[in-house]
Design a protein around this motif. Structure first.
Motif, PDB file in Angstrom:
ATOM      1  N   UNK A   1       0.852  -1.180   0.000  1.00  0.00           N
ATOM      2  CA  UNK A   1       0.000   0.000   0.000  1.00  0.00           C
ATOM      3  C   UNK A   1       0.893   1.238   0.000  1.00  0.00           C
ATOM      4  N   UNK A   2       0.349   2.334  -0.472  1.00  0.00           N
ATOM      5  CA  UNK A   2       1.134   3.564  -0.594  1.00  0.00           C
ATOM      6  C   UNK A   2       1.791   3.917   0.738  1.00  0.00           C
ATOM      7  N   UNK A   3       3.135   3.922   0.788  1.00  0.00           N
ATOM      8  CA  UNK A   3       3.813   4.214   2.053  1.00  0.00           C
ATOM      9  C   UNK A   3       4.071   5.700   2.245  1.00  0.00           C
ATOM     10  N   UNK A   4       4.152   6.111   3.494  1.00  0.00           N
ATOM     11  CA  UNK A   4       4.553   7.478   3.804  1.00  0.00           C
ATOM     12  C   UNK A   4       6.026   7.446   4.169  1.00  0.00           C
ATOM     13  N   UNK A   5       6.894   7.861   3.236  1.00  0.00           N
ATOM     14  CA  UNK A   5       8.334   7.798   3.445  1.00  0.00           C
ATOM     15  C   UNK A   5       8.933   9.139   3.852  1.00  0.00           C
ATOM     16  N   UNK A   6       8.088  10.118   4.105  1.00  0.00           N
ATOM     17  CA  UNK A   6       8.610  11.422   4.512  1.00  0.00           C
ATOM     18  C   UNK A   6       9.395  11.276   5.817  1.00  0.00           C
ATOM     19  N   UNK A   7      10.613  11.793   5.817  1.00  0.00           N
ATOM     20  CA  UNK A   7      11.454  11.715   7.009  1.00  0.00           C
ATOM     21  C   UNK A   7      12.364  10.506   7.064  1.00  0.00           C
ATOM     22  N   UNK A   8      12.315   9.643   6.029  1.00  0.00           N
ATOM     23  CA  UNK A   8      13.173   8.462   6.062  1.00  0.00           C
ATOM     24  C   UNK A   8      14.641   8.846   5.889  1.00  0.00           C
ATOM     25  N   UNK A   9      14.900  10.001   5.248  1.00  0.00           N
ATOM     26  CA  UNK A   9      16.281  10.454   5.039  1.00  0.00           C
ATOM     27  C   UNK A   9      16.652  11.592   5.990  1.00  0.00           C
ATOM     28  N   UNK A  10      17.894  11.570   6.455  1.00  0.00           N
ATOM     29  CA  UNK A  10      18.516  12.728   7.107  1.00  0.00           C
ATOM     30  C   UNK A  10      19.941  12.798   6.578  1.00  0.00           C
ATOM     31  N   UNK A  11      20.146  13.636   5.590  1.00  0.00           N
ATOM     32  CA  UNK A  11      21.436  13.730   4.910  1.00  0.00           C
ATOM     33  C   UNK A  11      22.263  14.924   5.389  1.00  0.00           C
ATOM     34  N   UNK A  12      21.869  15.497   6.514  1.00  0.00           N
ATOM     35  CA  UNK A  12      22.556  16.681   7.039  1.00  0.00           C
ATOM     36  C   UNK A  12      24.040  16.429   7.267  1.00  0.00           C
ATOM     37  N   UNK A  13      24.364  15.356   7.987  1.00  0.00           N
ATOM     38  CA  UNK A  13      25.770  15.086   8.302  1.00  0.00           C
ATOM     39  C   UNK A  13      26.553  14.659   7.069  1.00  0.00           C
ATOM     40  N   UNK A  14      25.920  13.895   6.192  1.00  0.00           N
ATOM     41  CA  UNK A  14      26.607  13.490   4.962  1.00  0.00           C
ATOM     42  C   UNK A  14      26.962  14.716   4.136  1.00  0.00           C
ATOM     43  N   UNK A  15      26.036  15.632   3.981  1.00  0.00           N
ATOM     44  CA  UNK A  15      26.318  16.825   3.184  1.00  0.00           C
ATOM     45  C   UNK A  15      27.370  17.715   3.844  1.00  0.00           C
ATOM     46  N   UNK A  16      27.420  17.692   5.165  1.00  0.00           N
ATOM     47  CA  UNK A  16      28.484  18.409   5.874  1.00  0.00           C
ATOM     48  C   UNK A  16      29.841  17.805   5.537  1.00  0.00           C
ATOM     49  N   UNK A  17      29.908  16.467   5.541  1.00  0.00           N
ATOM     50  CA  UNK A  17      31.148  15.761   5.212  1.00  0.00           C
ATOM     51  C   UNK A  17      31.531  16.009   3.756  1.00  0.00           C
ATOM     52  N   UNK A  18      30.559  15.942   2.859  1.00  0.00           N
ATOM     53  CA  UNK A  18      30.830  16.155   1.436  1.00  0.00           C
ATOM     54  C   UNK A  18      31.316  17.584   1.173  1.00  0.00           C
ATOM     55  N   UNK A  19      30.697  18.540   1.823  1.00  0.00           N
ATOM     56  CA  UNK A  19      31.119  19.926   1.658  1.00  0.00           C
ATOM     57  C   UNK A  19      32.562  20.114   2.105  1.00  0.00           C
ATOM     58  N   UNK A  20      32.920  19.507   3.240  1.00  0.00           N
ATOM     59  CA  UNK A  20      34.288  19.616   3.744  1.00  0.00           C
ATOM     60  C   UNK A  20      35.284  18.972   2.788  1.00  0.00           C
ATOM     61  N   UNK A  21      34.816  17.964   2.050  1.00  0.00           N
ATOM     62  CA  UNK A  21      35.681  17.266   1.100  1.00  0.00           C
ATOM     63  C   UNK A  21      35.668  17.920  -0.279  1.00  0.00           C
ATOM     64  N   UNK A  22      34.916  19.020  -0.410  1.00  0.00           N
ATOM     65  CA  UNK A  22      34.840  19.702  -1.692  1.00  0.00           C
ATOM     66  C   UNK A  22      33.948  19.017  -2.693  1.00  0.00           C
ATOM     67  N   UNK A  23      33.029  18.179  -2.208  1.00  0.00           N
ATOM     68  CA  UNK A  23      32.121  17.441  -3.083  1.00  0.00           C
ATOM     69  C   UNK A  23      30.725  18.073  -3.046  1.00  0.00           C
TER      70      UNK A  23
END
Length: 367
Positions: A334-356
């Motif tokens: 049945x149609x799932x509610x996936x809102x909030x399944x991702x939290x990419x805050x820390x990953x994007x912090x790491x990527x930004x520091x790596x110049x990605x």
């Protein structure tokens, strides 16, 4: 999206099986704990935490975790906070371990993540990063099938009812105009649900004519004389789709964000090293496979399997959403509610520091 109602009643008895599961990892309920990683002398603990428990599967689709463990990338970033590893052979058991607090962070496929998240009403895990794309193929008996049209009327194996590859094959079959009952697998094509561990034997015995399966099962079938008729990557935009993600307990993420950030930094560094050193990385992954499972993969299986998998920091969120929608269309979810399944805050912090560049959550991130 409307609120999730989980699986239909007809699939309730299969609650232990992952929807859209990462079947490449095998099945079972036991985890093998391989102990602790080496801690460098003079290193300090992060937030005073003694250890972080990391789960993954002994499979090439979890290459980041295999190589990161083998080469010590995780332990290097964690300092004196010890990396402890638990090796799983099924998605449901890893989700159970995360829910019970037996592990804190895990590498896992899209289905167990979706199923675990919806069953817990969005209160147990977050997807915090990507790990791998690709590695799924339709391999057929070339004496019986030489074209797409020849698949009609044949017996095609998938790893499990409602798993990632099962849903993908049902969706593809529908696009060909073929009708298949999703529960029984009967129709214009017969879908045979077969454990990846026994599918090569079923192929040799002639009880199936082909299989839509992940690596290394696909390469094992090729080693038995099968031919690749279709690479699933060809069906996706930019030939990329999620096969492995990184998840974390919401409780652990809230209490120890610095530890989670360290693991993500190690993951990004591991993926960078794998891309720069593909042959050495393949050998490292196979050494860890041997340590984790007791058996390394032979070159004729490992080499093509390794080539078909791409490590990635991007969780490819839009493709996870699409996989869920394919399951809905197939009548398995049945149609799932996936809102909030991702939290990419820390990953994007790491990527930004790596110049990605930053990665996207396809609108399914925490608000």
């Amino acid at each position: 999206m409307p609120a999730t109602t989980a699986l239909r009643r007809s699939l309730a008895v299969l609650a232990a099986l992952p929807l859209l599961a990462l079947a490449a990892c095998g099945y079972g309920s036991q985890a093998k704990d391989d102990g602790t990683a080496r801690v460098a002398a003079g290193a300090e603990k992060i937030d005073g935490l003694d250890s972080v428990r990391i789960g993954y599967f002994g499979n090439v689709t979890h290459a980041t975790a295999l190589v990161g463990n083998q080469k010590g990338f995780f332990q290097k970033e964690l300092g004196a906070t010890q990396a402890r590893y638990a090796i799983f052979n099924a998605g449901p058991s890893e989700i159970e371990a995360l829910n019970s607090g037996s592990i804190d962070i895990g590498w896992i496929g899209p289905s167990p993540a979706i199923n675990g998240y919806t069953k817990a009403r969005g209160k147990n895990l977050r997807i915090i990063g990507g790990s791998a794309s690709g590695g799924v193929k339709l391999v057929v008996n070339p004496e019986k099938i030489t074209s797409i049209e020849d698949v009609e009327g044949k017996r095609i194996a998938t790893p499990q009812l409602g798993n990632t590859q099962d849903v993908a094959f049902l969706n593809w079959a529908a696009e060909q105009g073929w009708k298949v009952d999703p529960q029984s697998g009967k129709g214009d094509v017969t879908v045979v649900r077969s454990d990846n561990k026994v599918t090569p034997d079923a192929y040799k015995a002639g009880s199936i004519d082909g299989a839509w399966v992940p690596e290394p099962t696909a390469s094992k079938l090729v080693a038995e004389g099968g031919k690749v008729l279709l690479d699933e990557a060809s069906l996706w935009p930019d030939e990329k789709f999620v096969i492995t993600n990184i998840i974390v307990s919401q409780t652990f993420l809230e209490k120890h964000p610095k530890v989670v950030e360290a693991v993500l930094k190690a993951s990004v560094e591991t993926n960078k090293w794998i891309k720069a050193n593909p042959e050495e990385a393949k050998a490292a992954a196979n050494r860890q496979l041997a340590a984790d499972t007791g058996k390394a993969l032979p070159a004729e299986v490992l080499d093509p399997a390794w080539k078909s998998i791409q490590v990635t920091d991007d969780p490819l969120a839009a493709t996870l959403d699409a996989q869920a929608e394919h399951a809905v269309k197939a009548g398995l979810l049945d149609e799932p509610d996936l809102e909030g399944i991702y939290d990419l805050t820390l990953l994007n912090k790491v990527l930004q520091a790596a110049g990605e560049p930053a990665v996207d959550d396809a609108g399914l991130g925490v608000k």
